[in-house]
Design a protein around this motif. Structure first.
Motif, mmCIF file in Angstrom:
data_model
loop_
_atom_site.group_PDB
_atom_site.id
_atom_site.type_symbol
_atom_site.label_atom_id
_atom_site.label_comp_id
_atom_site.label_asym_id
_atom_site.label_seq_id
_atom_site.Cartn_x
_atom_site.Cartn_y
_atom_site.Cartn_z
ATOM 1 N N LYS A 197 27.847 48.068 11.160
ATOM 2 C CA LYS A 197 27.025 48.671 12.213
ATOM 3 C C LYS A 197 25.750 47.856 12.434
ATOM 4 O O LYS A 197 25.326 47.642 13.576
ATOM 5 C CB LYS A 197 26.660 50.106 11.832
ATOM 6 N N ALA A 198 25.139 47.409 11.324
ATOM 7 C CA ALA A 198 23.904 46.628 11.436
ATOM 8 C C ALA A 198 24.159 45.300 12.131
ATOM 9 O O ALA A 198 23.373 44.862 12.983
ATOM 10 C CB ALA A 198 23.311 46.390 10.039
ATOM 11 N N ARG A 199 25.271 44.639 11.777
ATOM 12 C CA ARG A 199 25.597 43.369 12.444
ATOM 13 C C ARG A 199 25.835 43.580 13.926
ATOM 14 O O ARG A 199 25.360 42.823 14.768
ATOM 15 C CB ARG A 199 26.840 42.743 11.801
ATOM 16 N N GLU A 200 26.563 44.642 14.246
ATOM 17 C CA GLU A 200 26.877 44.891 15.651
ATOM 18 C C GLU A 200 25.622 45.251 16.439
ATOM 19 O O GLU A 200 25.478 44.875 17.595
ATOM 20 C CB GLU A 200 27.923 46.007 15.762
ATOM 21 N N PRO A 253 32.891 40.037 23.814
ATOM 22 C CA PRO A 253 33.423 40.378 22.488
ATOM 23 C C PRO A 253 34.934 40.501 22.432
ATOM 24 O O PRO A 253 35.557 40.144 21.432
ATOM 25 C CB PRO A 253 32.749 41.722 22.177
ATOM 26 N N GLN A 254 35.563 41.008 23.497
ATOM 27 C CA GLN A 254 36.999 41.249 23.473
ATOM 28 C C GLN A 254 37.844 39.993 23.687
ATOM 29 O O GLN A 254 39.058 40.021 23.506
ATOM 30 C CB GLN A 254 37.390 42.300 24.514
ATOM 31 N N ARG A 255 37.210 38.899 24.042
ATOM 32 C CA ARG A 255 37.961 37.662 24.253
ATOM 33 C C ARG A 255 38.332 36.993 22.943
ATOM 34 O O ARG A 255 37.866 37.384 21.877
ATOM 35 C CB ARG A 255 37.150 36.684 25.104
ATOM 36 N N SER A 256 39.171 35.965 23.039
ATOM 37 C CA SER A 256 39.519 35.138 21.880
ATOM 38 C C SER A 256 39.312 33.676 22.245
ATOM 39 O O SER A 256 39.511 33.283 23.398
ATOM 40 C CB SER A 256 40.977 35.357 21.460
ATOM 41 N N THR A 268 30.629 34.359 20.225
ATOM 42 C CA THR A 268 30.268 35.773 20.205
ATOM 43 C C THR A 268 31.482 36.684 20.319
ATOM 44 O O THR A 268 31.333 37.905 20.267
ATOM 45 C CB THR A 268 29.305 36.093 21.362
ATOM 46 N N CYS A 269 32.671 36.121 20.489
ATOM 47 C CA CYS A 269 33.866 36.971 20.576
ATOM 48 C C CYS A 269 34.400 37.263 19.175
ATOM 49 O O CYS A 269 33.984 36.658 18.196
ATOM 50 C CB CYS A 269 34.937 36.354 21.471
ATOM 51 N N ARG A 270 35.338 38.178 19.093
ATOM 52 C CA ARG A 270 35.751 38.704 17.802
ATOM 53 C C ARG A 270 36.778 37.859 17.067
ATOM 54 O O ARG A 270 36.967 38.043 15.863
ATOM 55 C CB ARG A 270 36.327 40.123 17.971
ATOM 56 N N SER A 271 37.469 36.965 17.776
ATOM 57 C CA SER A 271 38.566 36.283 17.089
ATOM 58 C C SER A 271 38.889 34.942 17.727
ATOM 59 O O SER A 271 38.443 34.623 18.839
ATOM 60 C CB SER A 271 39.823 37.165 17.102
ATOM 61 N N PHE A 272 39.678 34.194 16.985
ATOM 62 C CA PHE A 272 40.306 32.970 17.467
ATOM 63 C C PHE A 272 41.805 33.237 17.540
ATOM 64 O O PHE A 272 42.338 33.992 16.723
ATOM 65 C CB PHE A 272 40.033 31.813 16.499
ATOM 66 N N HIS A 294 33.382 33.467 14.002
ATOM 67 C CA HIS A 294 33.572 34.489 15.027
ATOM 68 C C HIS A 294 32.437 35.522 14.970
ATOM 69 O O HIS A 294 31.466 35.360 14.233
ATOM 70 C CB HIS A 294 34.938 35.142 14.905
ATOM 71 N N ARG A 295 32.591 36.592 15.739
ATOM 72 C CA ARG A 295 31.510 37.555 15.927
ATOM 73 C C ARG A 295 31.010 38.169 14.620
ATOM 74 O O ARG A 295 29.802 38.298 14.412
ATOM 75 C CB ARG A 295 31.992 38.662 16.883
ATOM 76 N N ASP A 296 31.928 38.550 13.738
ATOM 77 C CA ASP A 296 31.501 39.190 12.488
ATOM 78 C C ASP A 296 30.717 38.218 11.614
ATOM 79 O O ASP A 296 29.700 38.592 11.015
ATOM 80 C CB ASP A 296 32.724 39.719 11.738
#
Length: 227
Positions: free
Chosen positions: A79-82, A144-147, A174-178, A195-197
């Motif tokens: 939550k803090a990262r987001e 965020p939803q992109r790869s 800044t997106c969540r995945s590759f 990635h984002r995380d």
């Protein structure tokens, strides 16, 4: 014949009951005669069993509490990262590159330069780690939803070392995945896919040196950048 069988069964039950009573009486007599020797043993067994059961219950409770605490911490950290990433999401792509450069400077990099222009052949941020290795970073400000696609990764692989002489190459997004292909290429070519995380962890204070050995899934790379 049936009456004879019933009598036989009744006699057998009586014999079994009789032997049971005799055995119980014999055991009682034996215990009475040996009680002074037996009771410390029985007390020790009872105490050991009780303490063991209590210890097992305490271990189970501790294990459950630790697991719940670890899960809660992971959720709170996410939550803090987001929350921090919402501020990053509000940046323009130019400001995002400058922000990544600031993170590098925060973690002791020197000679950090931001390209800030198109045609930079993937070298959005260039600098030097504290040990003198050259750092080249590709920044992608994606939703965020992109790869990140394999095509994006191929272009960076093709320039990071051949064109810019990178010792350490980071692909920061800044997106969540590759995608799987992009991820595999990053592993084979020793690209740290952030990635984002992972970026969120960097923003929250994780040191750049801890991100370099990681790929986009948070696992160790197959090999390290040369020293």
């Amino acid at each position: 014949m049936a009456a004879r069988r019933r009598r036989l069964r009744k006699r057998t039950r009586s014999q079994v009951q009789g032997w049971g009573i005799v055995t119980a009486l014999a055991a009682a007599v034996w215990l009475a005669g040996n009680w002074a020797t037996l009771w410390p043993i029985l007390l020790t067994v009872f105490t050991t069993s009780t303490v063991g059961a209590a210890g097992w219950m305490l271990w189970r409770a501790h294990h459950r509490a630790v697991g719940q605490d670890r899960q809660w911490r992971a959720q709170e950290e996410a939550k803090a990262r987001e929350l921090s990433m919402t501020e990053v999401d509000a940046l323009s792509w130019q400001d995002f590159e400058r922000y990544v450069a600031d993170l590098c400077r925060r973690d002791g990099c020197s000679g950090v330069v931001v390209s800030g222009r198109s045609g930079d052949l993937g070298a959005d941020v260039v600098g030097y780690l504290a040990d003198g290795r050259k750092l080249v970073i590709q920044c992608k400000k994606y939703a965020p939803q992109r790869s990140v696609s394999s095509h994006d990764m191929q272009k960076f692989v093709g320039t990071a070392r051949p064109e810019h002489g990178a010792d350490v190459a980071l692909f920061v997004t800044t997106c969540r995945s590759f995608t799987r292909d992009a991820q595999g290429l990053a592993l084979r070519q020793d690209i740290a896919a952030v990635h984002r995380d992972l970026l969120g962890a960097w923003v929250k204070g994780a040191h750049l040196e801890t991100l370099i050995p990681l790929n986009g899934r948070g696992n160790g790379t197959t090999r390290r950048a040369p020293a």
